[in-house]
Design an enzyme around this catalytic site. Structure first.
Site, mmCIF file in Angstrom:
data_model
loop_
_atom_site.group_PDB
_atom_site.id
_atom_site.type_symbol
_atom_site.label_atom_id
_atom_site.label_comp_id
_atom_site.label_asym_id
_atom_site.label_seq_id
_atom_site.Cartn_x
_atom_site.Cartn_y
_atom_site.Cartn_z
ATOM 1 N N LYS A 184 0.845 -1.195 0.000
ATOM 2 C CA LYS A 184 0.000 0.000 0.000
ATOM 3 C C LYS A 184 0.881 1.247 0.000
ATOM 4 O O LYS A 184 1.893 1.299 0.699
ATOM 5 C CB LYS A 184 -0.906 0.000 1.248
ATOM 6 C CG LYS A 184 -1.694 1.300 1.463
ATOM 7 C CD LYS A 184 -2.737 1.585 0.386
ATOM 8 C CE LYS A 184 -3.389 2.956 0.569
ATOM 9 N NZ LYS A 184 -4.246 3.333 -0.579
ATOM 10 N N ASN B 227 -13.608 4.646 -5.414
ATOM 11 C CA ASN B 227 -12.998 4.772 -4.085
ATOM 12 C C ASN B 227 -12.487 6.175 -3.836
ATOM 13 O O ASN B 227 -12.063 6.884 -4.741
ATOM 14 C CB ASN B 227 -11.851 3.761 -3.912
ATOM 15 C CG ASN B 227 -10.499 4.320 -4.359
ATOM 16 O OD1 ASN B 227 -9.819 5.017 -3.615
ATOM 17 N ND2 ASN B 227 -10.126 4.027 -5.608
ATOM 18 N N CYS C 42 -2.285 9.857 -6.696
ATOM 19 C CA CYS C 42 -3.433 9.612 -5.807
ATOM 20 C C CYS C 42 -4.500 10.677 -6.061
ATOM 21 O O CYS C 42 -4.233 11.864 -5.906
ATOM 22 C CB CYS C 42 -3.037 9.637 -4.340
ATOM 23 S SG CYS C 42 -4.540 9.427 -3.332
ATOM 24 N N GLY D 239 -11.717 -0.945 -12.565
ATOM 25 C CA GLY D 239 -12.474 -2.079 -13.087
ATOM 26 C C GLY D 239 -12.762 -1.970 -14.572
ATOM 27 O O GLY D 239 -12.069 -1.275 -15.324
ATOM 28 N N GLY E 170 -5.371 -1.807 -14.884
ATOM 29 C CA GLY E 170 -6.658 -1.181 -15.226
ATOM 30 C C GLY E 170 -7.533 -2.101 -16.043
ATOM 31 O O GLY E 170 -7.221 -2.420 -17.190
ATOM 32 N N GLY E 171 -8.612 -2.561 -15.420
ATOM 33 C CA GLY E 171 -9.615 -3.314 -16.167
ATOM 34 C C GLY E 171 -9.229 -4.734 -16.486
ATOM 35 O O GLY E 171 -9.739 -5.313 -17.453
ATOM 36 N N GLY F 4 -6.524 -4.693 -9.514
ATOM 37 C CA GLY F 4 -7.038 -3.989 -8.345
ATOM 38 C C GLY F 4 -8.462 -4.386 -8.027
ATOM 39 O O GLY F 4 -8.723 -5.251 -7.190
HETATM 40 O O1 RRO Z 1 -5.748 5.753 -1.032
HETATM 41 C C1 RRO Z 1 -6.404 6.168 -2.017
HETATM 42 O O2 RRO Z 1 -7.410 6.875 -1.911
HETATM 43 C C2 RRO Z 1 -5.972 5.871 -3.386
HETATM 44 C C3 RRO Z 1 -4.683 6.018 -3.824
HETATM 45 BR BR1 RRO Z 1 -3.255 6.471 -2.711
HETATM 46 C C4 RRO Z 1 -4.384 5.814 -5.191
HETATM 47 O O3 RRO Z 1 -3.243 5.931 -5.669
HETATM 48 N N1 RRO Z 1 -5.399 5.479 -6.016
HETATM 49 C C5 RRO Z 1 -6.677 5.346 -5.582
HETATM 50 O O4 RRO Z 1 -7.569 5.054 -6.384
HETATM 51 N N2 RRO Z 1 -6.937 5.534 -4.258
#
Ligand code: RRO
Length: 314
Positions: free
Chosen positions: A45, A69, A132, A223, A251-252, A273
């Site tokens: 992470k 997310n 991010c 996704g 990705g996907g 992911g």
């Molecule tokens: O932790 C997140 O919100 C996050 C990160 Br660091 C990232 O690089 N990509 C993402 O979709 N979420």
């Protein structure tokens, strides 16, 4: 029987599959499980200097065609991942992995985090997360070409260990040209395309509301939704970057066919992911079996026989 072996920065992995950072990689327990899974390698992470709780929940939701997310960089802090990485490297020198590093504060924290790794005993690969999308009020580093150039210049002035960068998706040919021109100045070992498509919005049909709490419901999309964008970024960067810079395709990837397409576009390793989140660690066995079946059906003995060989119509 074809082989799925993947060579990436000097090591040959059993297969190209990894988790994408953020999924199943927060704790050493989760990392141990990844190391024991059918995945070829794994990534941790994204770490910030200090441990972070992240954004309020709900902050990750699976939807039919993918996920949204806004985790907000929850993590146990750089020291936690660095200590674990050093131990892991010593106990399993034959199982290289990637340590992901980000920043919450911005430019100076990126530099400080990389300085700490430089001064540590960890010598393995680092993925510098420049993308991010979920820190309220903070833009993504890699959408600012000048700052990215400055940051990499500053890091390369002292950093001597191998690292690459995690990029956001780009959507304009000129932006592919610009980011490639910046990255080609540096001895990067890889680029990872793509992070989630930033700041999408998903609406719950039953309630007419957003589905995640942070940022009014805006969040990174992953996704099935993102595969064409991911493939375009892998392909565009492969065409533009120095051949010494390898590509991780993310990705996907839901099926062996998706993995095959990323490889056709030139990816060397593949990260999963959303589908890992949905399906659990068993996804790696399924994907390797599906990808192997494609190689067999097409008569390829190895990935090298088709990697980067996407056909065009001209
Ligand atoms: O932790 C997140 O919100 C996050 C990160 Br660091 C990232 O690089 N990509 C993402 O979709 N979420």
């Amino acid at each position: 029987m074809p082989t799925l072996q993947a060579t990436f920065y000097g090591h040959t992995y059993d297969n190209p599959f990894m988790n994408a950072s953020g999924v199943h990689c927060m704790t050493t327990t989760e990392l141990d499980a990844l190391a024991d899974s059918a995945a070829g390698s794994f990534v941790t992470k994204s770490a910030t200097a200090e441990a972070r709780e992240g954004n309020p929940e709900p902050r990750y939701v699976n939807v039919d065609l993918g996920s949204i997310n806004s985790m907000g960089l929850p993590n146990l802090g750089l020291d936690y991942y660095l200590d674990d990485a050093i131990k892991r490297q010593a106990s399993h020198p034959d199982q290289p992995f990637v340590m992901s590093v980000a920043s919450y504060q911005g430019f100076n924290e990126y530099v400080a985090n990389m300085r700490k790794i430089q001064e540590s005993d960890y010598t393995g690969l680092v993925e510098l997360n420049l993308s991010c999308p979920n820190v309220p009020g903070k833009p993504q580093m890699a959408y600012d070409f000048e700052d990215t150039d400055k940051l990499l210049t500053e890091i390369f002035a002292f950093y001597t260990k191998p690292f690459g960068v995690k990029l956001p998706p780009y959507f304009d040919i000129m932006h592919f040209d610009k980011i490639a021109a910046v990255l080609n100045q540096f001895d990067l070992k890889f680029v990872n395309c793509i992070n989630s498509i930033g700041n999408g919005l998903y609406i719950d049909e039953a309630t007419d509301t957003v589905v995640i709490k942070p940022k009014g419901g805006f969040g990174g999309i992953g996704g099935e939704y993102v595969k064409p964008t991911a493939l375009a970024n892998v392909r565009a960067l492969k065409q533009r970057l120095n051949p010494s810079i390898e590509i991780i395709g993310t990705g996907g990837i839901l099926t062996g066919r998706d993995a095959y397409e990323h490889l056709l576009c030139g990816a060397s390793m593949l990260q999963v992911g959303t589908q890992l989140e949905k399906e659990g660690l068993g996804v790696f066995e399924r994907l390797t079996a599906e990808l192997l079946a494609i190689l067999e059906a097409k008569g390829y003995a190895s990935i090298a026989e088709f990697k980067g060989m996407l056909g065009t119509l001209d």
